[in-house]
Enzyme design. Structure first.
Site, PDB file in Angstrom:
ATOM      1  N   GLY A  13      41.884  45.533  42.132  1.00 29.20           N
ATOM      2  CA  GLY A  13      43.060  44.735  42.430  1.00 29.20           C
ATOM      3  C   GLY A  13      43.112  43.436  41.647  1.00 29.20           C
ATOM      4  N   LEU A  14      44.013  42.573  42.121  1.00 29.32           N
ATOM      5  CA  LEU A  14      44.214  41.303  41.405  1.00 29.32           C
ATOM      6  C   LEU A  14      43.157  40.302  41.876  1.00 29.32           C
ATOM      7  CD1 LEU A  14      45.848  39.498  39.538  1.00 29.32           C
ATOM      8  CD2 LEU A  14      47.510  39.187  41.364  1.00 29.32           C
ATOM      9  N   HIS A  15      41.962  40.389  41.296  1.00 34.41           N
ATOM     10  CA  HIS A  15      40.878  39.507  41.735  1.00 34.41           C
ATOM     11  C   HIS A  15      40.808  38.265  40.855  1.00 34.41           C
ATOM     12  CE1 HIS A  15      38.210  41.042  38.519  1.00 34.41           C
ATOM     13  NE2 HIS A  15      38.912  42.131  38.679  1.00 34.41           N
ATOM     14  N   THR A  16      39.794  37.463  41.027  1.00 30.86           N
ATOM     15  CA  THR A  16      39.771  36.142  40.389  1.00 30.86           C
ATOM     16  C   THR A  16      39.928  36.178  38.873  1.00 30.86           C
ATOM     17  OG1 THR A  16      38.249  35.483  42.118  1.00 30.86           O
ATOM     18  CG2 THR A  16      38.553  33.944  40.312  1.00 30.86           C
ATOM     19  N   GLU A  87      40.988  47.023  32.933  1.00 36.43           N
ATOM     20  CA  GLU A  87      39.838  47.502  33.714  1.00 36.43           C
ATOM     21  C   GLU A  87      39.936  48.983  34.014  1.00 36.43           C
ATOM     22  OE1 GLU A  87      39.463  45.115  37.186  1.00 36.43           O
ATOM     23  OE2 GLU A  87      38.817  43.354  36.049  1.00 36.43           O
TER      24      GLU A  87
END
Lengths: 88, 590
Positions: A13-16, A87
């Site tokens: 997902g939209l992580h750091t 990714e």
């Protein structure tokens, strides 16, 4: 103004890290950039804002670009989403 | 250390606190409580808006300066650039235009004090993250909270005192990575904290810098006062308050011995590891932290027998991309060359990282290891691509966790072939014959070793999980914890079967579980016929010293006796008798 819908493709997902990349990308352009998830709207040029999105794999976001270079901005940022934040 | 010894050594007011041994070493000294001030923030109105804005801007600049210093310090002391990114993300928040403007607006329009404005603006972001069920979001909340506190502290022109005038043992509620790093500039003797674990960033830094640490002691700040005299035993996870003369005497001796041992052992680095009767036992190291490579080489490991890649999630705080993985694996392989690097693919699930925030009644019997990877081919493929790209020096091996059937091996190998084909099409260089291995940790696969042998180049026995599955005991479960017997007869009988079934093949059989680092078990493993052990890096030289004083044929006799024993107690008695006869090894100190 341009609006696009994107899906989060990568597993994590939209992580750091993608959040930071997204903010850096958006900051290159003059246009405003907003991300919308359900009723939540965050400024795509704000790292702390983007970090509060809980966008997991499969969730859909609406992107809004508004400004003189909105087309270029939209192209580059939508492309980054479509690559699954590199990714996949 | 056993209870009898503790009873013998302690004084009437000695208090023993136990926690998680998070970094090895001993320390005797006085405590210093490191308590970060809690800044209470109340809504208040200011008269001079301009001076309030100026104070705020100064606090931001000061915080940025501090973070840049921390980043510099981290780059200097820790060999791992990736850890630095945690601090770099924090720096970005300090430069976030939306956040900074909102705080300034709050000051200008509502005439709120800077600290209250900071607090209320940050809370808008922190609170939703704290409410999330996702661990990574909670961690994000902690990171952001940490920045908030940093700004408020600077606003009040306070410092977090990380300068020591005298050598002290630092006691804290929770140590951040930055704290653990900054105290090292001075004479810190050891770290003790209530929070944290073996895998927390503070532990990683303590180990990288050779500072003993014990974490996870409940309520520790209420049990200790500054200037108390304590002993910290980072090997056993002990903190001894009011030790009294006998304990101090004991540990003074231990420290001298440990220093001597370190020196003696350093002479063993280039000595070949073999028994007195010339049986070669190859010693690999287990590795889970990126920063330990220099010491791995310094300790004379003959390669990495197990690189636990799932810990990249801890180190990087997030999902590692193919590019990041490629960089990490390639740099490791390069530094280790010509020694081998065994990369185990992500072992997710079980008690380990749960990325998908997926809950199940029985995680150890559920979705973990290769099961997760085969259901998420993109993750597996990404990782295999990165591993293959790192294999150009031909010193990289790939190993698969939690294999319970031959089918899983076949399916994984299909994915590996697919990835190899892709890379060939892309004209990327890699080792066509990269050795492929599996972990033996599920008992079912022990029954299929003849077929496994046709499919793999090497196997490594993970004794922790194997024991847990053989005995049907979850060792994290307090109620049945005692039933988890590392020396249960079934463990050694199974180990024997594994070697027997693979005897006729050229397959390398190693042990990488805790048992291989257990001094009591090593003679027995050698006696059973194991010639490859993958051990904790900081015990490697001690283990080598033990091996040098063993006789393989005596070990074989020991193994035969143990294989006939039917209870753990009997086995331990047999081993104890054996150990006391070994010359040149201080049995007590093991």
């Amino acid at each position: 103004m341009i609006e696009k819908e994107v899906t989060i493709l990568n597993r994590a997902g939209l992580h750091t890290r993608p959040a930071a990349t997204l903010v850096k990308l958006a900051s290159k352009f003059k246009s405003d950039f907003y991300l919308m998830q359900d009723n939540l709207v965050v400024n795509g040029k704000s790292i702390i804002g983007v970090m509060t999105l809980c966008a997991e794999q499969g969730s859909k976001l609406k992107l809004r670009f508004d400004g003189e270079d909105e087309e270029e901005a939209a192209k580059e940022i939508v492309d980054y989403f479509n690559r699954g934040f590199d990714e996949l | 250390m056993n209870f009898d010894l503790i009873e013998k050594l302690k004084d009437k007011d000695t208090v023993i606190l136990t926690g998680i041994p998070s970094a090895p070493g001993y320390a005797i000294g006085k405590c210093l409580k490191y308590e970060k001030e809690k800044f209470e923030v109340y809504p208040s109105v200011v008269l001079d808006v301009n001076s309030e804005l100026e104070d705020f801007q100064n606090a931001i600049e000061k915080s940025k300066k501090e973070l840049r210093k921390i980043i510099d310090e981290a780059k200097k002391k820790i060999y791992d650039d990736k850890m630095v990114s945690i601090f770099e993300a924090q720096l970005m928040v300090l430069e976030d235009p939306q956040l900074i403007d909102a705080i300034k607006n709050e000051i200008i329009k509502n005439k709120h004090s800077a600290d209250y404005s900071i607090h209320s603006e940050f809370s808008k972001y922190i609170e939703p993250l704290q409410k999330s069920n996702d661990i990574s979001h909670k961690e994000r909340a902690k990171d952001i909270e940490d920045i908030k506190l940093r700004i408020i502290r600077n606003l009040r022109k306070k410092r977090w005192e990380s300068k020591l005038t005298q050598s002290r043992i630092i006691f804290a509620h929770e140590l951040s990575a930055a704290d653990a790093l900054l105290f090292v500039r001075n004479e810190v003797l050891a770290y003790v904290a209530e929070g944290g674990s073996l895998t927390s960033h503070a532990a990683l830094i303590a180990r990288a810098l050779n500072i003993p640490a014990v974490f996870g002691i409940e309520n520790v700040l209420n049990k200790i006062s500054s200037e108390d005299e304590v002993i910290v035993d980072g090997f056993h996870g002990l903190v001894i308050k009011n030790p009294g003369p006998k304990f101090i005497e004991y540990y003074r001796k231990r420290i001298i011995e440990y220093d001597k041992l370190k020196k003696d052992l350093s002479e063993l680095i280039n000595v070949e590891s073999k028994t007195k009767d010339n049986v070669r036992v190859k010693l690999y190291a287990n590795m889970d932290l990126l920063s330990e490579i220099p010491s791995l080489i310094a300790f004379g490991a003959e390669g990495i027998g197990l690189f636990r890649t799932e810990n990249l999630f801890f180190d990087l705080g997030d999902f590692p991309s193919e590019l990041e993985q490629t960089e990490i694996y390639s740099s490791l392989a390069e530094k280790l060359y010509p020694k081998i690097l065994t990369i185990r693919t992500f072992d997710l699930g079980g008690d380990k990282i749960n990325l998908m925030n997926y809950k199940e009644a029985n995680p150890f019997l559920g979705w973990r290891g290769i099961r997760v990877l085969l259901d998420n081919k993109p993750i597996l493929k990404n990782q295999l691509r990165a591993i293959l790209k790192a294999s150009i020096y031909k010193n990289v091996r790939v190993m698969i966790p939690m294999i319970s059937s031959v089918d899983e091996i076949v399916m994984t190998k299909e994915v590996l072939e697919e990835v190899k084909n892709e890379l060939s099409m892309e004209k990327v260089r890699f080792d066509e014959n990269i050795p492929f291995g599996i972990m033996i940790e599920v008992p079912s696969i022990v029954c299929c070793l003849n077929e496994v042998a046709q499919l793999v180049d090497f196997v490594s026995v993970g004794t922790n999980d194997l024991t847990q599955y053989l005995l049907a005991v979850d060792r994290a479960n307090q109620k049945v914890f005692k039933l988890y017997q590392q020396f249960h007869p079934s463990v050694f009988r199974t180990l024997k079967v594994i070697l027997n079934d693979l005897k006729e093949t050229k397959i390398e059989v190693s042990i990488c579980g805790e048992l291989a680092s257990n001094f009591m078990a090593i003679p027995l493993l050698i006696g059973l016929g194991y010639r490859y052990l993958s051990v904790n890096e900081y015990l490697l030289l001690q283990i080598k010293k033990l091996i040098l004083s063993l006789d393989a044929s005596e070990c074989e006799d020991l193994a035969n006796k143990v294989l006939n024993a039917c209870t753990q107690d009997k086995i331990i008695t047999i081993i104890n008798e054996f150990m006391q006869k070994i010359e040149g090894i201080d049995y007590e100190s093991l």
